[in-house]
Write an enzyme that holds these catalytic residues in place. Structure first.
Site, PDB file in Angstrom:
ATOM      1  N   MET A   1      54.693  41.321 -71.215  1.00  0.00           N
ATOM      2  CA  MET A   1      54.025  42.096 -70.174  1.00  0.00           C
ATOM      3  C   MET A   1      54.938  42.320 -68.972  1.00  0.00           C
ATOM      4  O   MET A   1      54.891  43.369 -68.340  1.00  0.00           O
ATOM      5  CB  MET A   1      52.718  41.422 -69.745  1.00  0.00           C
ATOM      6  CG  MET A   1      51.679  41.343 -70.858  1.00  0.00           C
ATOM      7  SD  MET A   1      51.386  42.909 -71.716  1.00  0.00           S
ATOM      8  CE  MET A   1      50.825  43.938 -70.384  1.00  0.00           C
ATOM      9  N   GLU A   2      55.799  41.357 -68.683  1.00  0.00           N
ATOM     10  CA  GLU A   2      56.741  41.519 -67.582  1.00  0.00           C
ATOM     11  C   GLU A   2      57.745  42.629 -67.903  1.00  0.00           C
ATOM     12  O   GLU A   2      58.056  43.462 -67.043  1.00  0.00           O
ATOM     13  CB  GLU A   2      57.458  40.194 -67.294  1.00  0.00           C
ATOM     14  CG  GLU A   2      56.605  39.171 -66.586  1.00  0.00           C
ATOM     15  CD  GLU A   2      55.534  38.499 -67.464  1.00  0.00           C
ATOM     16  OE1 GLU A   2      54.684  37.787 -66.907  1.00  0.00           O
ATOM     17  OE2 GLU A   2      55.538  38.684 -68.703  1.00  0.00           O
TER      18      GLU A   2
ATOM     19  N   CYS B   1      46.826  37.960 -67.285  1.00  0.00           N
ATOM     20  CA  CYS B   1      48.211  37.619 -67.590  1.00  0.00           C
ATOM     21  C   CYS B   1      48.597  36.361 -66.803  1.00  0.00           C
ATOM     22  O   CYS B   1      48.304  36.257 -65.617  1.00  0.00           O
ATOM     23  CB  CYS B   1      49.093  38.802 -67.194  1.00  0.00           C
ATOM     24  SG  CYS B   1      50.765  38.700 -67.782  1.00  0.00           S
ATOM     25  N   HIS B   2      49.255  35.419 -67.475  1.00  0.00           N
ATOM     26  CA  HIS B   2      49.689  34.199 -66.797  1.00  0.00           C
ATOM     27  C   HIS B   2      50.814  34.493 -65.811  1.00  0.00           C
ATOM     28  O   HIS B   2      51.745  35.221 -66.151  1.00  0.00           O
ATOM     29  CB  HIS B   2      50.210  33.180 -67.821  1.00  0.00           C
ATOM     30  CG  HIS B   2      49.148  32.596 -68.670  1.00  0.00           C
ATOM     31  ND1 HIS B   2      48.716  33.205 -69.821  1.00  0.00           N
ATOM     32  CD2 HIS B   2      48.414  31.472 -68.539  1.00  0.00           C
ATOM     33  CE1 HIS B   2      47.765  32.475 -70.376  1.00  0.00           C
ATOM     34  NE2 HIS B   2      47.550  31.422 -69.609  1.00  0.00           N
TER      35      HIS B   2
ATOM     36  N   ASP C   1      58.174  59.360 -58.705  1.00  0.00           N
ATOM     37  CA  ASP C   1      57.885  59.476 -57.274  1.00  0.00           C
ATOM     38  C   ASP C   1      59.067  60.046 -56.498  1.00  0.00           C
ATOM     39  O   ASP C   1      58.893  60.912 -55.636  1.00  0.00           O
ATOM     40  CB  ASP C   1      57.498  58.109 -56.707  1.00  0.00           C
ATOM     41  CG  ASP C   1      57.215  58.170 -55.215  1.00  0.00           C
ATOM     42  OD1 ASP C   1      56.382  59.005 -54.804  1.00  0.00           O
ATOM     43  OD2 ASP C   1      57.842  57.401 -54.464  1.00  0.00           O
TER      44      ASP C   1
END
Length: 159
Positions: free
Chosen positions: A115-116, A80-81, A130
């Site tokens: 993707m971000e 990924c860039h 969590d």
């Protein structure tokens, strides 16, 4: 794209980062969604739009974690860039037993920002898991998906 149809595979079937050098800079945005299904026990703890845990406010912490992760996507996903985001907005809402996370990222660049957005939504979901697991392990991260993207070759809208 190469012969295989996959963008990150070169002519020798080896992993390769896509060369975006010749692409045009455009305004791009992407929205991803993650859905976390939790127990009634956890839902009962929602007060003033958040869950207070021993670790702090769950949704606020998840928004910070998702934003931090979105900014580090290029470090987390090997091909990924790395890009400088113009913005990252994470919204968390409760809909029945589901906690719905929407992450919208934007950039003016030669490559997309999907993707971000996906990373931001995913890490926000993992953070909720969590922070709530001490109360109940009856938690399912059910879905993470791209909802929309604009800019680049073609736009995409799921909803």
């Amino acid at each position: 794209m190469e012969k295989s149809g996959l963008s990150h595979i070169d002519d020798n079937n080896a992993p390769a980062m896509v060369n975006v050098g010749e692409k045009k800079v455009t305004r791009r945005s992407a929205t991803a969604r993650s859905i976390v299904v939790v127990s009634d026990e956890i839902l009962a703890l929602i007060e003033d739009g958040d869950i207070q845990s021993k670790k702090g406010p769950v949704f606020h912490t998840a928004i910070i974690a998702g934003t931090m992760a979105a900014k580090k996507t290029g470090e987390l996903i090997p091909l990924c860039h790395p890009i400088g985001m113009d913005g990252c907005d994470i919204e968390i809402k409760v809909d029945h037993k589901e906690i719905v996370i929407r992450c919208t990222c934007s950039v003016t660049a030669k490559t997309g920002i999907e993707m971000e957005a996906l990373t931001g939504a995913s890490i926000a979901a993992l953070t909720i898991y969590d922070m709530c697991k001490a109360m109940s392990h009856d938690i399912v991260i059910r879905e993470t998906r791209l909802i929309a993207k604009t800019g680049g070759k073609k736009d995409f809208h799921h909803e």
